[in-house]
Write an enzyme that holds these catalytic residues in place. Sequence first.
Site, PDB file in Angstrom:
ATOM      1  N   ASP A  73       0.826  -1.207   0.000  1.00 55.06           N
ATOM      2  CA  ASP A  73       0.000   0.000   0.000  1.00 55.06           C
ATOM      3  C   ASP A  73       0.861   1.259   0.000  1.00 55.06           C
ATOM      4  O   ASP A  73       2.029   1.243   0.405  1.00 55.06           O
ATOM      5  CB  ASP A  73      -0.973   0.015   1.179  1.00 55.06           C
ATOM      6  CG  ASP A  73      -0.281  -0.030   2.537  1.00 55.06           C
ATOM      7  OD1 ASP A  73       0.683  -0.793   2.680  1.00 55.06           O
ATOM      8  OD2 ASP A  73      -0.710   0.707   3.454  1.00 55.06           O
ATOM      9  N   GLU A 135      -0.067  -1.331   5.707  1.00 58.08           N
ATOM     10  CA  GLU A 135       1.020  -0.941   6.607  1.00 58.08           C
ATOM     11  C   GLU A 135       0.947   0.541   6.921  1.00 58.08           C
ATOM     12  O   GLU A 135       1.219   0.965   8.048  1.00 58.08           O
ATOM     13  CB  GLU A 135       2.374  -1.288   5.960  1.00 58.08           C
ATOM     14  CG  GLU A 135       3.581  -1.114   6.867  1.00 58.08           C
ATOM     15  CD  GLU A 135       4.174   0.295   6.885  1.00 58.08           C
ATOM     16  OE1 GLU A 135       5.026   0.575   7.738  1.00 58.08           O
ATOM     17  OE2 GLU A 135       3.779   1.114   6.024  1.00 58.08           O
TER      18      GLU A 135
END
Length: 381
Positions: A73, A135
């Site tokens: 991400d 994350e």
Amino acid sequence: MNNTARDILAVLLAFDTTSRESNLALIDWIADFLAARGIPSQRFYNEDGGKANLYARLGPSGPGGVMLSGHTDVVPVDGQNWNVPPFTLTERDGRYYGRGSADMKGFIACVLASVEAFLEAPLRMPLHLAFSYDEEVGCLGVRSLVAHLEASPEKPALCLIGEPTEMQPVYGHKGKLAMRCCVEGQACHSAYAPQGVNAINYAAKLINRLDVLGETLAHHEDPRFSPAFSTLQVGTIHGGAALNIVPQSCWFDFEIRYLPGVDPETVTASLAEYAQQLLPQMRRVAERSDIQFQPLSHYPGLLSDPQSDFARGLAQWCGSDNFSTVAFGTEGGLFDEVGVATLICGPGSMAQGHKPDEYISIAQIERCMQMLENLCAWMRD
């Protein structure tokens, strides 16, 4: 220059994997990339099936080996003034531009570009690949993968997380606990303010108490970190409807970035105790008044041994024994908690991460490829 790493990076950057979006298209592409080379993979989905971690391993069966870990991400580009397309690779002046180029698709591209070399080695120990989601919003996604590794008889022994450190080895970072505090009072016309319970006023009292608690945290220092003490800050606050209405509701978010060995729950417990002291005076006016705390995210700090055999190996692979700590957090503490010794080293700089026109230098990609080549040689049978 390894053109394969560039080509893979171009593909990865084209996927908009902002944390609010699905990462499944990127995960599908990586799974297909590995499958085409005879490497099966597993996925660990979130509750609604819209995101997934990917885990794969190659080499001999059995426990041990090295895991290469990265998150898929990226942070949003909203409100940023980009001079290049954020989700397209732009090559200019020895740099690759694009959202996530530094943080941290550059590392993932290098790992995938190195897969065939690891396959050809052959390896005397397994190589594990771990690519996670969410994350950037508190290391939320990787936890299902961590649980799988903890229960697996073939758990890796070592983990290298490729966060951008300019290819300098890192052995530690702080932990982070994020919380939301919700204050519920009673609204009324501001001309009759004593008949209401001003939620913003009570939220302000709690925030002032957090300032005091933050000053207490600063008394304990560890010179290995910068800043050398645990920090506490309120990041957002929302409340009120109109100036002439006593606000009924207010909530604020705060975070504690704490040194390894510090228990952040002593702070939250102290704040909760103070909230209990405020409630009687609130409820004398409005019985339904309340103060609630809600956890948002939490990941532990990391403090590995920079003198370990693993650390000495990493120094050789990356070409530097200049070990340090970093201010940002990673998934490393979660892996370390389940017995997977973890260090951090990756291409690019966090000085470019999260900013408009994010980039990674070609030289950093080349250094990462060399590190992985050295790792492969060490793992060779």
